[in-house]
Scaffold this motif. Sequence first.
Motif, PDB file in Angstrom:
ATOM      1  N   ILE A  32       5.693   2.688   9.062  1.00 42.13           N
ATOM      2  CA  ILE A  32       4.908   3.820   8.571  1.00 42.13           C
ATOM      3  C   ILE A  32       3.498   3.723   9.137  1.00 42.13           C
ATOM      4  CG2 ILE A  32       4.053   5.043   6.528  1.00 42.13           C
ATOM      5  CD1 ILE A  32       6.342   3.752   4.959  1.00 42.13           C
ATOM      6  N   LEU A  33       3.126   4.726   9.918  1.00 43.57           N
ATOM      7  CA  LEU A  33       1.792   4.799  10.514  1.00 43.57           C
ATOM      8  C   LEU A  33       1.028   5.922   9.820  1.00 43.57           C
ATOM      9  CD1 LEU A  33       2.821   4.553  14.299  1.00 43.57           C
ATOM     10  CD2 LEU A  33       2.507   2.699  12.638  1.00 43.57           C
ATOM     11  N   MET A  34      -0.045   5.567   9.122  1.00 41.90           N
ATOM     12  CA  MET A  34      -0.831   6.528   8.356  1.00 41.90           C
ATOM     13  C   MET A  34      -2.138   6.845   9.078  1.00 41.90           C
ATOM     14  SD  MET A  34       1.046   7.041   5.640  1.00 41.90           S
ATOM     15  CE  MET A  34      -0.089   7.869   4.512  1.00 41.90           C
ATOM     16  N   LEU A  74      -5.050   8.397   1.640  1.00 47.88           N
ATOM     17  CA  LEU A  74      -5.027   7.967   0.251  1.00 47.88           C
ATOM     18  C   LEU A  74      -3.816   7.066   0.004  1.00 47.88           C
ATOM     19  CD1 LEU A  74      -5.826  11.367  -1.507  1.00 47.88           C
ATOM     20  CD2 LEU A  74      -7.406   9.481  -1.066  1.00 47.88           C
ATOM     21  N   TYR A  75      -3.985   6.060  -0.854  1.00 43.47           N
ATOM     22  CA  TYR A  75      -2.849   5.223  -1.218  1.00 43.47           C
ATOM     23  C   TYR A  75      -1.737   6.069  -1.852  1.00 43.47           C
ATOM     24  CZ  TYR A  75      -5.792   1.090  -0.462  1.00 43.47           C
ATOM     25  OH  TYR A  75      -6.590   0.123   0.091  1.00 43.47           O
ATOM     26  N   SER A  76      -2.127   7.121  -2.536  1.00 46.72           N
ATOM     27  CA  SER A  76      -1.135   7.984  -3.175  1.00 46.72           C
ATOM     28  C   SER A  76      -0.241   8.672  -2.148  1.00 46.72           C
ATOM     29  CB  SER A  76      -1.823   9.033  -4.056  1.00 46.72           C
ATOM     30  OG  SER A  76      -2.705   9.831  -3.293  1.00 46.72           O
ATOM     31  N   SER A 111      -2.722   1.707   8.910  1.00 44.24           N
ATOM     32  CA  SER A 111      -3.558   2.883   9.155  1.00 44.24           C
ATOM     33  C   SER A 111      -3.893   2.892  10.646  1.00 44.24           C
ATOM     34  CB  SER A 111      -4.831   2.808   8.311  1.00 44.24           C
ATOM     35  OG  SER A 111      -5.718   3.836   8.672  1.00 44.24           O
ATOM     36  N   THR A 112      -3.578   4.005  11.326  1.00 48.45           N
ATOM     37  CA  THR A 112      -3.658   4.065  12.782  1.00 48.45           C
ATOM     38  C   THR A 112      -4.724   5.067  13.226  1.00 48.45           C
ATOM     39  OG1 THR A 112      -1.285   3.598  12.893  1.00 48.45           O
ATOM     40  CG2 THR A 112      -2.319   4.471  14.886  1.00 48.45           C
TER      41      THR A 112
END
Length: 341
Positions: A89-91, A96-98, A125-126
């Motif tokens: 998973i690249l965010m 937000l953590y949510s 986080s990207t």
Amino acid sequence: MPSWVGKLPSDILKEIVLDNVNSFKKASTLIGAEIGEDSAIIDLGFCTLSIHSDPITEARYHAGSLAIDVVTNDLAVTGVRPKWLILDILMPENSLYSSLNSIIEGAVKEAKKLNVEIVGGHTESTPGLISPIIIGTAIGCSCKECYIPTRNAKEGDLIFQINPAGLEGSAIIATDFREHALLSGVPSDILENASEFINRISIMNQALELSDKRLVNSMHDPTEGGMLGGLYEIAYSSGHDIEIDQKKIFAEEETKIISEKLKIDYTKLISSGSILATIPLNKKEEAEKTLTNINTRYSIIGRVLNPSDNPKVIVKNSNKITFIDSPPQDEISRLWASKNE
């Protein structure tokens, strides 16, 4: 400098990617990196290992559950039951953590429903991302004679479309492109109905029902490029021309309305939730009985033709004939490209 949206053209994919990665191949690899094949097949001696990865790049809502469904579908159409999953998973930065929690919850819920275990992955986080990218890898094992490659389509096979076209694409438009769709004249109740198509994306059990009964020569999961894209990949992989009647490709009324208002072609709309199966003529009646018994809609849309040096899909629509000899651009990719201009 050339650029593209969606899948690479076949010739470029072969030149830059496949010719390079296939320069080294182990003897145990039965099916490796090939256009149209839904998973790699590796001979472990005591079983064959099937493994496949797929990213979710064209959906922001329900991305977690979609990641599970899309990648397990690809294993199931090879006749292999998915057992394990790896999820990367690249965010985007400052997510937000949510938002991450929503993706994880959706993925875990869908994996439990399908009885598939998430055994690992990666989360970060990207920099530079606009929206999350979720990459799923599904793994399963089968007997050596049980896997079904896409390239196994045979001359004379009937082509079954199983389940309506454009389910995934319609759900994405109803959520990610809701405002655009409303402004284009799509009624809100149509979008509400279409958003529920997200719950109809898994075809795992239907595909395994057909494969367990040995009713199919080939199956394929039509994702990017929709039904026409999936048909082209069967043609390319098998080395056969394919002929279809476009009017026999069926879709839900919501998909038809969305397509009409947005001026898109639902036969090129990402179609996870559907199966393309090539079935020998002598197994037609048993396949139809099996699909009827599991309350599954289908249409016989065409047939596999003779071998060809330049495989293509011959699309008949009334008096018009067109030829598909490269992957068509998916309509969702086109919508994202126009939205980001």
